[in-house]
Structures are given as C-alpha cells and as structure tokens.
Write a protein that holds these residues in place. Structure first.
Motif, PDB file in Angstrom:
ATOM      1  N   GLN A  38      -1.374 -38.832  21.191  1.00  0.00           N
ATOM      2  CA  GLN A  38      -1.806 -37.708  20.347  1.00  0.00           C
ATOM      3  C   GLN A  38      -1.397 -36.367  20.955  1.00  0.00           C
ATOM      4  OE1 GLN A  38      -5.973 -39.548  18.557  1.00  0.00           O
ATOM      5  NE2 GLN A  38      -6.088 -38.058  20.159  1.00  0.00           N
ATOM      6  N   VAL A  72      -2.883 -48.555  15.864  1.00  0.00           N
ATOM      7  CA  VAL A  72      -3.536 -47.301  15.471  1.00  0.00           C
ATOM      8  C   VAL A  72      -2.528 -46.307  14.892  1.00  0.00           C
ATOM      9  CG1 VAL A  72      -4.822 -45.286  16.314  1.00  0.00           C
ATOM     10  CG2 VAL A  72      -5.548 -47.593  16.966  1.00  0.00           C
ATOM     11  N   PRO A  73      -1.420 -46.020  15.562  1.00  0.00           N
ATOM     12  CA  PRO A  73      -0.453 -45.093  14.972  1.00  0.00           C
ATOM     13  C   PRO A  73       0.138 -45.602  13.650  1.00  0.00           C
ATOM     14  CG  PRO A  73      -0.071 -45.276  17.320  1.00  0.00           C
ATOM     15  CD  PRO A  73      -1.064 -46.348  16.947  1.00  0.00           C
ATOM     16  N   LYS A  76      -2.489 -44.894  11.087  1.00  0.00           N
ATOM     17  CA  LYS A  76      -3.119 -43.583  11.299  1.00  0.00           C
ATOM     18  C   LYS A  76      -3.550 -42.923   9.995  1.00  0.00           C
ATOM     19  CE  LYS A  76      -2.024 -38.996  13.118  1.00  0.00           C
ATOM     20  NZ  LYS A  76      -1.880 -38.298  11.835  1.00  0.00           N
ATOM     21  N   ASP A  80      -7.387 -42.116   9.273  1.00  0.00           N
ATOM     22  CA  ASP A  80      -7.835 -40.729   9.112  1.00  0.00           C
ATOM     23  C   ASP A  80      -8.491 -40.502   7.751  1.00  0.00           C
ATOM     24  OD1 ASP A  80      -6.937 -40.274  11.671  1.00  0.00           O
ATOM     25  OD2 ASP A  80      -5.235 -39.017  11.077  1.00  0.00           O
ATOM     26  N   ARG A 103     -10.386 -43.408  16.226  1.00  0.00           N
ATOM     27  CA  ARG A 103      -9.243 -44.086  15.606  1.00  0.00           C
ATOM     28  C   ARG A 103      -9.147 -45.526  16.096  1.00  0.00           C
ATOM     29  NH1 ARG A 103      -4.938 -39.053  15.930  1.00  0.00           N
ATOM     30  NH2 ARG A 103      -5.291 -38.279  13.799  1.00  0.00           N
TER      31      ARG A 103
END
Length: 161
Positions: A38, A72-73, A76, A80, A103
């Motif tokens: 991040q 997670v990415p 994302k 979010d 996250r």
C-alpha cells in the motif's frame, strides 16, 4: 508428575496447534507485506521474495501467506466496496496499518470459509493490537463485527455476531 501427563496429553494436539500458529505467523507477515504494498506500491512478487529472504519461513504457512498477499490486491476493489459503508472516514484517511488489516480480514471472510468468522475477527484484532495505533483494535473489531454477518450470514446467526 501430573505435569508430565499434561505434556504428553498435549502432544497429539500439537500438529493442529502448529498449523494454527503457522497461519497466525503467515497473517502477521502478510499484514506487514500488504502495508508495504500500500505504502510503496512495490510489485507483489518483489515484496514476497523480500519477505521470504528476510524471515524464517520454516514456521510459516507459506501458501497461506502467498494467498493473502496476492489475493487482497486482486480483490481490492471488491474488498474496499464492502468496507467503505462501514467506515467512519474516507478510505484515503484510514490509518494504513488498520486498512491493511481490514483488507486482509475481509479477504479471509470472503474467501476462506474454512476459517471460522470469529477466528478471522480475533486474528484481525490481535494484528491491530500488535501493529496498529493505541485503540486501532477497537476500530478493527467494530468494522469486522458489522461485516461478518454480511459475508457469513449462514455462519453468523442474527443477534449472535
């Protein structure tokens, strides 16, 4: 002598406890790696390679670490979108440590139904206690408590979250 009996009684449980401990370390490292991602925007493969070189992975569930770090990415946007309505501030104003933990925990709630939701929440709280601001764990707890019934409605009974 009863101490010896307790020790031997604990031995059969060690493999399960070992797996739990290995996952806990994997989550801790993944939270740190996600924070780095991040903040620095560094490539995930570079971050993973660095973490594997800099840390002893003999007591880490390496596959779980990889899944969290890359999952997670990849999710994302979905993560979010789930978090934003539950936050008391805009995403860009979030503490980056708490955001990385939220996250990671949201990803687990979404994708790892083999991990009970209470475990996901507890692990998120513990990560926030270690890495977050003074009361960050309370914030993480509040968000995850609201999120769990939405993602795990079959597991979380109304009023029991």
């Amino acid at each position: 002598m009863s101490l010896n009996h307790d020790d031997s009684a604990d031995q059969p449980a060690k493999p399960a406890k070992g797996k739990i401990a290995q996952r806990r370390v994997a989550r801790s490292l993944a939270a740190q790696a996600l924070y780095q991602w991040q903040m620095a925007g560094q490539a995930l493969n570079e971050i993973e390679a660095q973490f594997r070189v800099d840390n002893d992975f003999s007591s880490v569930d390496g596959a779980y670490f990889h899944e969290l770090l890359h999952g997670v990415p990849r999710k994302k946007t979905d993560i979010d979108e789930l978090l934003v309505p539950l936050l008391d501030r805009p995403l860009e104003d979030m503490d980056p440590v708490e955001l990385a933990i939220l996250r990671l925990s949201t990803f687990e709630l979404m994708n790892r139904i083999d991990v009970p939701y209470r475990v996901v929440i507890n692990e998120g709280i513990e990560l926030a206690k270690v890495f977050g601001a003074t009361d960050g764990h309370k914030f993480v707890n509040g968000v995850l408590d609201k999120l769990a019934p939405r993602l795990r409605s079959a597991e979380v009974r109304p009023g029991k979250a």
